[in-house]
Design an enzyme around this catalytic site. Structure first.
Site, mmCIF file in Angstrom:
data_model
loop_
_atom_site.group_PDB
_atom_site.id
_atom_site.type_symbol
_atom_site.label_atom_id
_atom_site.label_comp_id
_atom_site.label_asym_id
_atom_site.label_seq_id
_atom_site.Cartn_x
_atom_site.Cartn_y
_atom_site.Cartn_z
ATOM 1 N N HIS A 134 -1.933 6.982 7.622
ATOM 2 C CA HIS A 134 -1.088 7.947 6.909
ATOM 3 C C HIS A 134 -1.865 9.206 6.549
ATOM 4 O O HIS A 134 -1.327 10.318 6.627
ATOM 5 C CB HIS A 134 -0.515 7.314 5.633
ATOM 6 N N CYS A 185 6.842 -0.258 6.753
ATOM 7 C CA CYS A 185 6.365 0.975 6.153
ATOM 8 C C CYS A 185 7.399 1.439 5.146
ATOM 9 O O CYS A 185 8.603 1.490 5.459
ATOM 10 C CB CYS A 185 6.134 2.046 7.221
ATOM 11 N N LEU A 186 6.957 1.784 3.949
ATOM 12 C CA LEU A 186 7.889 2.224 2.919
ATOM 13 C C LEU A 186 8.590 3.513 3.307
ATOM 14 O O LEU A 186 9.666 3.812 2.775
ATOM 15 C CB LEU A 186 7.148 2.407 1.593
ATOM 16 N N HIS A 204 -3.363 0.843 8.276
ATOM 17 C CA HIS A 204 -2.051 1.485 8.158
ATOM 18 C C HIS A 204 -2.118 2.665 7.186
ATOM 19 O O HIS A 204 -1.645 3.770 7.493
ATOM 20 C CB HIS A 204 -1.040 0.438 7.674
ATOM 21 N N GLY A 228 0.846 -1.189 0.000
ATOM 22 C CA GLY A 228 0.000 0.000 0.000
ATOM 23 C C GLY A 228 0.876 1.230 0.000
ATOM 24 O O GLY A 228 2.061 1.174 0.366
ATOM 25 N N GLN A 246 3.125 9.859 1.140
ATOM 26 C CA GLN A 246 4.386 9.122 1.003
ATOM 27 C C GLN A 246 5.105 9.436 -0.314
ATOM 28 O O GLN A 246 6.245 9.022 -0.498
ATOM 29 C CB GLN A 246 4.157 7.620 1.146
#
Length: 206
Positions: A165, A119-120, A161, A69, A74
């Site tokens: 964000h 998490c990226l 999640h 995701g 992000q």
């Protein structure tokens, strides 16, 4: 049971990567500590070519980063939006995007499950975060039409999640101070390796 759900609806054959990725460009992924990740995002109010192009870019960026995701902040855009391509615990694949997501509160008394997630924007770290076993997110699609996405297990974790964000909450915020320090140590040790792998994948997918 269908093996793929796209925008919450069952689908037959579906490609390895969502078609949006083929139209998109890779964007830089923001990392924890950057302001855009730590403040609530704005509602999406314009549904047009600009939003569609952002979604395309987000899908491509997510695949390059090997994520399940990705939220708009992000990639540096403070809008309430995320994309996903994520399996649930039964191996059913879920693909889509949600604009202006709202996560329904978990029923009172229902326990949260601790399980590992990453998490990226915290590259290389894995951490145990309490999440609901089932999640329901209401929002809109890229054209403004309402939609409801439901998930269980790992996919429920993904929905919670990514909605976090959009509120300016990263998974580190749900950890104790000791757990947060450990996650940041993991990132310090693995970040360069993760970014190098992303660069290689970006070349392969181009």
């Amino acid at each position: 049971m269908p093996r793929v759900f796209v925008q919450g609806s069952p689908a037959g054959h579906y490609p390895r990567h969502a078609p949006e990725a083929g139209r998109g460009a890779v964007r830089r992924i923001t990392e924890t500590g950057e302001e855009v990740l730590h403040k609530p995002c704005r509602d999406v109010t314009e549904f047009g070519p600009g939003l569609a192009a952002l979604i395309d870019d987000m899908f491509r960026t997510m695949y390059v980063a090997e994520g399940a995701g990705l939220a708009a902040n992000q990639v540096g855009v403070g809008l309430r939006l995320f994309v996903y391509d994520c399996p649930d615990d039964d191996g059913v694949r879920h693909v889509g995007h949600v604009v202006n997501p709202v996560l329904e509160p978990a029923p009172p008394g229902r326990p949260l499950l601790d399980d590992t997630e990453g998490c990226l924007s915290v590259p290389g770290a894995t951490m145990s975060v309490p999440r609901p076993q089932r999640a329901v997110v209401r929002g809109q699609d890229r054209t403004g039409h309402p939609l409801v996405i439901e998930g269980t297990g790992y996919f429920a974790r993904c929905l919670a999640h990514e909605t976090d964000h959009t509120h300016g909450v990263v998974c580190l915020d749900r950890l104790s101070k000791r757990e947060k320090r450990d996650a940041l140590r993991q990132t310090a040790a693995r970040r360069d390796e993760v970014l190098s792998r992303r660069a290689v994948r970006a070349t392969r997918l181009s």
